[in-house]
Design a protein around this motif. Structure first.
Motif, PDB file in Angstrom:
ATOM      1  N   ALA A 129      -1.229   3.985  -3.083  1.00 15.73           N
ATOM      2  CA  ALA A 129      -2.104   4.153  -4.238  1.00 15.73           C
ATOM      3  C   ALA A 129      -1.436   4.903  -5.376  1.00 15.73           C
ATOM      4  O   ALA A 129      -1.746   4.669  -6.544  1.00 15.73           O
ATOM      5  N   VAL A 130      -0.516   5.792  -5.041  1.00 20.38           N
ATOM      6  CA  VAL A 130       0.016   6.692  -6.077  1.00 20.38           C
ATOM      7  C   VAL A 130       1.478   6.470  -6.428  1.00 20.38           C
ATOM      8  O   VAL A 130       1.961   7.040  -7.412  1.00 20.38           O
ATOM      9  N   GLU A 131       2.200   5.653  -5.659  1.00 20.35           N
ATOM     10  CA  GLU A 131       3.631   5.511  -5.885  1.00 20.35           C
ATOM     11  C   GLU A 131       4.042   4.140  -6.415  1.00 20.35           C
ATOM     12  O   GLU A 131       5.227   3.893  -6.641  1.00 20.35           O
ATOM     13  N   PHE A 132       3.072   3.267  -6.645  1.00 15.67           N
ATOM     14  CA  PHE A 132       3.395   1.916  -7.075  1.00 15.67           C
ATOM     15  C   PHE A 132       2.575   1.579  -8.323  1.00 15.67           C
ATOM     16  O   PHE A 132       2.618   2.301  -9.304  1.00 15.67           O
ATOM     17  N   ASP A 189      -6.929  12.890  -0.902  1.00 20.44           N
ATOM     18  CA  ASP A 189      -6.064  12.488   0.204  1.00 20.44           C
ATOM     19  C   ASP A 189      -5.160  11.363  -0.296  1.00 20.44           C
ATOM     20  O   ASP A 189      -5.529  10.191  -0.269  1.00 20.44           O
ATOM     21  N   LYS A 190      -3.987  11.697  -0.757  1.00 21.50           N
ATOM     22  CA  LYS A 190      -3.112  10.728  -1.420  1.00 21.50           C
ATOM     23  C   LYS A 190      -2.526   9.722  -0.439  1.00 21.50           C
ATOM     24  O   LYS A 190      -1.941  10.091   0.578  1.00 21.50           O
ATOM     25  N   ILE A 193      -2.693  -2.323   7.407  1.00 21.96           N
ATOM     26  CA  ILE A 193      -2.925  -2.452   5.966  1.00 21.96           C
ATOM     27  C   ILE A 193      -3.098  -1.101   5.278  1.00 21.96           C
ATOM     28  O   ILE A 193      -2.533  -0.854   4.219  1.00 21.96           O
ATOM     29  N   VAL A 194      -3.873  -0.220   5.860  1.00 24.90           N
ATOM     30  CA  VAL A 194      -4.152   1.076   5.225  1.00 24.90           C
ATOM     31  C   VAL A 194      -2.938   1.990   5.284  1.00 24.90           C
ATOM     32  O   VAL A 194      -2.542   2.602   4.293  1.00 24.90           O
ATOM     33  N   ASP A 195      -2.311   2.079   6.455  1.00 18.59           N
ATOM     34  CA  ASP A 195      -1.163   2.976   6.639  1.00 18.59           C
ATOM     35  C   ASP A 195       0.173   2.254   6.630  1.00 18.59           C
ATOM     36  O   ASP A 195       1.220   2.889   6.695  1.00 18.59           O
TER      37      ASP A 195
END
Length: 232
Positions: A160-163, A155-156, A37-39
């Motif tokens: 979180a940052v691309e969707f 820590d991107k 889930i996290v990675d």
């Protein structure tokens, strides 16, 4: 096609089986769940699906043996069907490249039995996790903690940052909270998210795209429209 969003369904099935005592948590299973889930690890997903269905990859099987194997592999499908989920297929592993042997046999070789989801089913599952309806509170809290994203963290994390999280970055909404599970392939780009705004607005948003895998603006732009509407 589900891409990695299906991992959210496997997470829910795992937590249900843990609650029912059908399987037991171990350090290795805990590591696999986190990495899935996290990675968004495909290898971790393969392991988790083996555990919750009692199946494993290997050589192709003769018809009768394959039927027994496939019945086991459909365990997650049966659970979601029992709760009224329709038009989904959640019985395949995720791979970085391709499936081989019995995994390809299960897909019916040309992908006729590949994973499938609807945005409705995905939004329902996210809402049931958030509301605590899919499992006891301790289980849903675990699921929420795994899906927690911080678009403004040093820590991107790509999810979180691309969707949908990119909408929060673009609009500089630093006081919102985000939980999500994204998925992407060479053809698909999806995200399923739950967002809480500082004004108390709360909503689930699921966006699936096809043939726009490299377009990083479609999903956050849709999220911006929803966020703006929720603020009115």
């Amino acid at each position: 096609y589900t891409a990695s969003v299906v991992k959210m369904f496997y997470m829910a099935a795992l937590e249900r089986q843990l609650e029912d005592g059908k399987i037991k948590m171990s350090p290795e299973l805990e590591r696999g769940l986190k990495d899935m889930i996290v990675d968004s690890s495909n290898e971790a997903t393969q392991y988790v699906l083996d555990v919750i269905t009692g199946t494993s990859s290997g050589a192709e099987l003769p018809p009768k043996q394959f039927e027994v194997w496939q019945a086991k592999r459909n365990r997650v499908n049966r659970w979601f069907a029992s709760m009224g989920y329709t038009n989904i297929n959640v019985n395949q592993k995720t791979f970085c490249e391709d499936a081989y042997g019995i995994e390809q046999q299960s897909r019916k070789y040309k992908g006729q039995n590949r994973n499938m989801l609807t945005t409705d089913a995905t939004a329902r599952l996210m809402a049931e996790i958030v509301s605590g309806n899919i499992a006891p509170k301790a289980r849903t809290e675990t699921m929420m903690s795994l899906m927690k994203r911080d678009p403004f963290a040093k820590d991107k994390n790509g999810q979180a940052v691309e969707f949908i999280g990119k909408a929060l970055i673009d609009e500089k909404i630093t006081d919102a909270k985000l939980w999500s599970k994204a998925g992407w392939t060479s053809k698909m780009r999806h995200d399923a998210a739950y967002i809480e705004l500082a004004d108390g607005s709360k909503f689930v948003l699921v966006v699936f795209t096809e043939n726009h895998a490299n377009d990083t603006e479609i999903i956050p732009n849709i999220a911006k429209v929803i966020i703006t509407a929720m603020k009115k």
